[in-house]
Design a protein around this motif. Structure first.
Motif, mmCIF file in Angstrom:
data_model
loop_
_atom_site.group_PDB
_atom_site.id
_atom_site.type_symbol
_atom_site.label_atom_id
_atom_site.label_comp_id
_atom_site.label_asym_id
_atom_site.label_seq_id
_atom_site.Cartn_x
_atom_site.Cartn_y
_atom_site.Cartn_z
ATOM 1 N N LEU A 118 0.842 -1.201 0.000
ATOM 2 C CA LEU A 118 0.000 0.000 0.000
ATOM 3 C C LEU A 118 0.872 1.244 0.000
ATOM 4 C CD1 LEU A 118 -2.649 -0.929 2.725
ATOM 5 C CD2 LEU A 118 -3.051 -0.781 0.271
ATOM 6 N N SER A 122 -2.000 5.385 2.995
ATOM 7 C CA SER A 122 -3.054 4.384 3.192
ATOM 8 C C SER A 122 -2.635 3.371 4.242
ATOM 9 C CB SER A 122 -3.346 3.667 1.867
ATOM 10 O OG SER A 122 -3.873 4.571 0.923
ATOM 11 N N ARG A 153 -10.391 6.583 1.827
ATOM 12 C CA ARG A 153 -9.097 5.910 1.636
ATOM 13 C C ARG A 153 -9.042 4.571 2.354
ATOM 14 N NH1 ARG A 153 -4.749 10.891 2.021
ATOM 15 N NH2 ARG A 153 -5.330 11.844 0.052
ATOM 16 N N ILE A 154 -9.601 4.522 3.561
ATOM 17 C CA ILE A 154 -9.626 3.249 4.285
ATOM 18 C C ILE A 154 -10.473 2.238 3.526
ATOM 19 C CG2 ILE A 154 -10.500 2.115 6.372
ATOM 20 C CD1 ILE A 154 -9.445 4.524 7.954
ATOM 21 N N SER A 157 -8.569 1.121 0.447
ATOM 22 C CA SER A 157 -7.440 0.272 0.839
ATOM 23 C C SER A 157 -7.910 -1.117 1.231
ATOM 24 C CB SER A 157 -6.675 0.909 2.010
ATOM 25 O OG SER A 157 -6.111 2.135 1.603
#
Length: 171
Positions: A118, A122, A153-154, A157
């Motif tokens: 990642l 992230s 973003r979480i 990801s």
């Protein structure tokens, strides 16, 4: 004199009922955090001790339940944090002694590699959220970005990690 004793007895029963209700609320909070009945009881016991030692910091009697549940949640959070540290150090000790199972080591290596794939921001958000237990707003404050950005973003990801895990021979 008997009217006075009856009033005192009723008052005492009401007070005991309120304390039992508060105790049950605290147990629910603790159990929701630590997911273990025995640990939940330990958390509540420690929370009661803290409450008794800090009773003078409660400014409004009407806020007793909220205050007690906050203290319980904080104690549970500390228990979880110490448990994570202890589990990690036990795993490291086992690996150094060669007693860890190969599947554990492989799993930890794979998780490390996945997180390493990642981008740094992230990865940091994922670690803050799922390893350290930060809330989205806390992550946003630490990283100085909007909370919506953190959530997005979480989510992306997590989806990326799921995709990588399900892809055969990704590595």
């Amino acid at each position: 004199m008997s009217d006075r004793n009856e009033q005192d007895g009723t008052k005492l029963e009401q007070h005991e009922a309120l304390l039992r209700d508060l105790y049950n609320q605290m147990i629910r909070v603790a159990y929701a955090r630590v997911k273990n009945k025995s640990d939940a009881h330990d958390v509540v016991q420690e929370a009661w001790v803290k409450m008794l030692l800090k009773h003078d910091s409660l400014r409004e009697e009407s806020k007793l339940a909220a205050w007690a549940k906050t203290i319980t949640a904080n104690v549970a959070h500390n228990v979880n944090r110490h448990e994570n540290v202890r589990t990690s150090s036990q795993w490291c000790d086992a690996q150094e002694q060669g007693t860890g199972t190969p599947s554990e080591a492989e799993l930890m290596m794979e998780i490390s590699e996945l997180l390493g794939a990642l981008d740094p921001r992230s990865r940091t958000m994922i670690l803050y959220k799922f390893y350290y237990g930060f809330k989205d707003q806390e992550i946003a404050d630490v990283m100085n970005i909007p909370v919506g950005t953190v959530k997005a973003r979480i989510h992306r990801s997590k989806e990326r990690l799921k995709q990588w895990i399900s892809t055969p021979n990704f590595w």
